[in-house]
Design a protein around this motif. Structure first.
Motif, PDB file in Angstrom:
ATOM      1  N   GLY A   1       4.538   3.544  -4.648  1.00 26.97           N
ATOM      2  CA  GLY A   1       3.946   4.561  -5.507  1.00 26.97           C
ATOM      3  C   GLY A   1       3.067   4.014  -6.611  1.00 26.97           C
ATOM      4  O   GLY A   1       1.974   4.535  -6.866  1.00 26.97           O
TER       5      GLY A   1
ATOM      6  N   ILE B   1      -4.679   2.534  -6.660  1.00 24.50           N
ATOM      7  CA  ILE B   1      -5.669   2.745  -5.603  1.00 24.50           C
ATOM      8  C   ILE B   1      -6.396   4.070  -5.821  1.00 24.50           C
ATOM      9  O   ILE B   1      -7.625   4.151  -5.726  1.00 24.50           O
ATOM     10  CB  ILE B   1      -4.989   2.719  -4.214  1.00 24.50           C
ATOM     11  N   ALA B   2      -5.644   5.116  -6.119  1.00 19.86           N
ATOM     12  CA  ALA B   2      -6.252   6.428  -6.339  1.00 19.86           C
ATOM     13  C   ALA B   2      -7.187   6.413  -7.541  1.00 19.86           C
ATOM     14  O   ALA B   2      -8.288   6.998  -7.501  1.00 19.86           O
ATOM     15  CB  ALA B   2      -5.164   7.485  -6.529  1.00 19.86           C
TER      16      ALA B   2
ATOM     17  N   ALA C   1       0.807  -1.220   0.000  1.00 19.67           N
ATOM     18  CA  ALA C   1       0.000   0.000   0.000  1.00 19.67           C
ATOM     19  C   ALA C   1       0.840   1.269   0.000  1.00 19.67           C
ATOM     20  O   ALA C   1       0.338   2.344  -0.332  1.00 19.67           O
ATOM     21  CB  ALA C   1      -0.934   0.011   1.205  1.00 19.67           C
ATOM     22  N   ASP C   2       2.127   1.182   0.369  1.00 16.53           N
ATOM     23  CA  ASP C   2       2.985   2.367   0.446  1.00 16.53           C
ATOM     24  C   ASP C   2       3.842   2.563  -0.798  1.00 16.53           C
ATOM     25  O   ASP C   2       4.601   3.540  -0.873  1.00 16.53           O
ATOM     26  CB  ASP C   2       3.898   2.265   1.674  1.00 16.53           C
TER      27      ASP C   2
ATOM     28  N   GLN D   1      -0.162   2.885  -5.181  1.00 20.74           N
ATOM     29  CA  GLN D   1      -0.990   4.023  -4.783  1.00 20.74           C
ATOM     30  C   GLN D   1      -1.674   4.667  -5.988  1.00 20.74           C
ATOM     31  O   GLN D   1      -2.799   5.159  -5.885  1.00 20.74           O
ATOM     32  CB  GLN D   1      -0.133   5.048  -4.033  1.00 20.74           C
ATOM     33  N   HIS D   2      -0.999   4.640  -7.131  1.00 24.86           N
ATOM     34  CA  HIS D   2      -1.592   5.185  -8.355  1.00 24.86           C
ATOM     35  C   HIS D   2      -2.863   4.407  -8.711  1.00 24.86           C
ATOM     36  O   HIS D   2      -3.906   5.001  -9.037  1.00 24.86           O
ATOM     37  CB  HIS D   2      -0.571   5.092  -9.498  1.00 24.86           C
TER      38      HIS D   2
END
Length: 394
Positions: free
Chosen positions: A281, A287-288, A278-279, A284-285
Motif C-alpha cells: 500500500g 506510485i499514484a 508494487a503490491d 502504491q501511494h
C-alpha cells in the motif's frame, strides 16, 4: 507565428520516431559521452537521418519548425535521456537562443548566428545573470553596462552561471543602456574584451560548457551587434524567456517520466514481506502520486504552450507551469529514488544523477518564490480591476 500541425501525422509520427530514437540509439550509449565525445557527433548524424534534429528551429534554417504545442510531446520524449536534447539540438541554452534569433535578429544576424546554430555547427550562451548585487531573478538589478563610443558600443561588467559559456561561439549579452533600459548584444567568443572564467561547481553536470563566470572588460562591438532595438532588451528578451521556461519543463518532465519508468520496472520485480513491492500500500501511494504529478505537469505544459502559440505571451501561465513542474519533477524523481532503495541512490541506475540534475530547476529561469510572488501580484491586480470595473491581463 507558426501554425500548429499534429506531431503524430503520417504512418510513423514524429513523437514515436523520437521515442524510438531515444530508446534505441541514445539511452544505450548515454554513459559513453563522458569518455568518448565522438558519441555526440555520431548520434547527431543519426538524428538527422531519423528526421528528429532541431525540432524547435525554423524550417527556413534547417529545423522542423514545430510550434510550442507540437514540441510538448517531442521534447518530453527527447528529455527521457539527459543526452537526448543535446543530440537532437533542442537543449538549453541553444534552443531558447534559436527562438530569440528567429524573432528578433536581422536577416544578416540570422544568417551569421542562427543558421550555424540550427545546423549544430556551433553552440551559444545567454549572458544575463550576474553576481550579487546584480541581475538574477530580478533583471532590473542589471549592472553590466553598454556605452556608445562613436559607431561602436563598449560593454563592461561581470556575469556568472552562464550556461554553456565554455566553448560557445557567441554570446547574447544583456547590458544596461539607460536608467530603466537595457539592450541585447551579439558578442563573438573571440572578442578580446570577453573572458570566460572558471566553471562554477554545481550539483548538476548535464549542461555542455558548464555554468561559468564571464567578464566583459572594455568589450567593443559594432552597432550591427545590437540584437533587436536599442533600449528594448528587457521587452525583447520575453520572446525567449517564456518559451524557454516551458521547453525546460517539457525536457525535465521527460527525465521524471524516465525515473518513474525505471522505478516501475524495479517494484514489479522486487519481492519483500511476502509480496511484490508494487503490491504494498505505501508503495502504491507513491506510485499514484507520481502518476498524478506527471498528468498534471503534462496538462499545464500543453495548456501554456497553446496559449503562447495563440497570444505570443503568457506570463502568468508560464509562471504557474514553471513553478509547478519544477517542483513536481523533483517529487517524482525523489519518490522513484525512495522506492528503488539502494538501487536508487547508487550510480548503477541514473536516478541519483536525475535527482541532482532536476534540483536546480527550482532556482534558474526564475526561482519558485519569485514566480509565486508574480502570480500573487497578478491575482490581486485582477481582483482590484474587477472591483473597479476595469480589466487587466497576466
Amino acid at each position: 507565428m507558426r501554425t500548429n500541425r499534429t506531431a503524430d501525422d503520417g504512418s510513423e509520427g514524429l513523437t514515436e520516431r523520437v521515442r524510438r530514437f531515444v530508446d534505441d540509439q541514445v539511452i544505450p550509449v548515454e554513459r559513453e559521452i563522458e569518455t568518448d565525445p565522438d558519441v555526440l557527433v555520431r548520434l547527431r548524424v543519426r538524428a538527422r537521418a531519423a528526421g528528429v534534429f532541431a525540432p524547435s528551429a525554423p524550417t527556413e534554417y534547417g529545423g522542423l519548425g514545430l510550434s510550442l504545442l507540437e514540441q510538448t510531446d517531442v521534447l518530453e520524449e527527447a528529455g527521457r535521456s539527459l543526452l537526448g536534447p543535446l543530440v537532437m539540438n533542442c537543449a538549453a541554452p541553444d534552443e531558447g537562443n534559436m527562438t530569440l534569433l528567429e524573432h528578433v535578429a536581422t536577416t544578416a544576424q540570422r544568417e551569421q548566428y542562427l543558421r550555424p546554430l540550427v545546423a549544430g555547427d556551433v553552440r551559444s550562451a545567454f549572458a544575463m545573470t550576474e553576481p550579487a548585487p546584480g541581475a538574477g531573478s530580478d533583471p532590473a538589478a542589471l549592472t553590466t553596462t553598454a556605452v556608445r563610443d562613436g559607431e561602436d558600443w563598449v560593454i563592461d561588467g561581470e556575469k556568472w552561471f552562464i550556461t554553456g559559456a565554455d566553448g560557445a561561439a557567441f554570446f547574447i549579452v544583456m547590458a544596461r543602456t539607460g536608467v530603466d533600459a537595457a539592450t541585447m548584444f551579439l558578442v563573438d567568443a573571440g572578442n578580446p574584451g570577453l573572458v570566460v572564467g572558471r566553471h562554477i561547481p554545481t550539483i548538476d553536470a548535464g549542461f555542455t560548457g558548464g555554468h561559468c563566470e564571464v567578464a566583459f572588460d572594455r568589450c567593443r562591438v559594432p552597432s550591427s551587434a545590437v540584437l533587436g532595438e536599442v533600449d528594448r532588451g528587457f521587452v525583447n528578451a520575453q520572446v525567449r524567456l517564456g518559451p524557454a521556461r516551458l521547453t525546460h519543463c517539457m525536457r525535465w518532465l521527460g527525465v521524471a517520466r524516465r525515473a518513474h519508468e525505471i522505478m516501475l520496472g524495479y517494484v514489479v520485480e522486487r519481492r519483500l514481506f511476502g509480496s511484490r513491492l508494487a503490491d504494498l500500500g505505501l508503495a502504491q501511494h507513491l506510485i499514484a502520486d507520481n502518476e498524478i504529478d506527471i498528468a498534471a505537469c503534462r496538462s499545464l505544459i500543453r495548456t501554456t504552450a497553446a496559449t503562447l502559440d495563440r497570444r505570443g505571451r503568457a506570463n502568468n501561465e508560464t509562471s504557474i507551469a514553471k513553478t509547478f513542474v519544477s517542483e513536481a519533477v523533483g517529487r517524482i524523481v525523489d519518490r522513484s529514488v525512495q522506492l528503488c532503495g539502494a538501487q536508487g541512490v547508487s550510480h548503477d541506475q541514473p536516478l541519483a544523477r536525475f535527482l541532482a540534475e532536476v534540483r536546480p530547476f527550482r532556482i534558474y529561469d526564475g526561482a519558485s518564490e519569485v514566480h509565486r510572488w508574480a502570480v500573487a501580484r497578478r491575482a490581486v491586480r485582477r481582483h482590484e480591476a474587477a472591483r473597479s470595473g476595469g480589466a487587466t491581463h497576466g
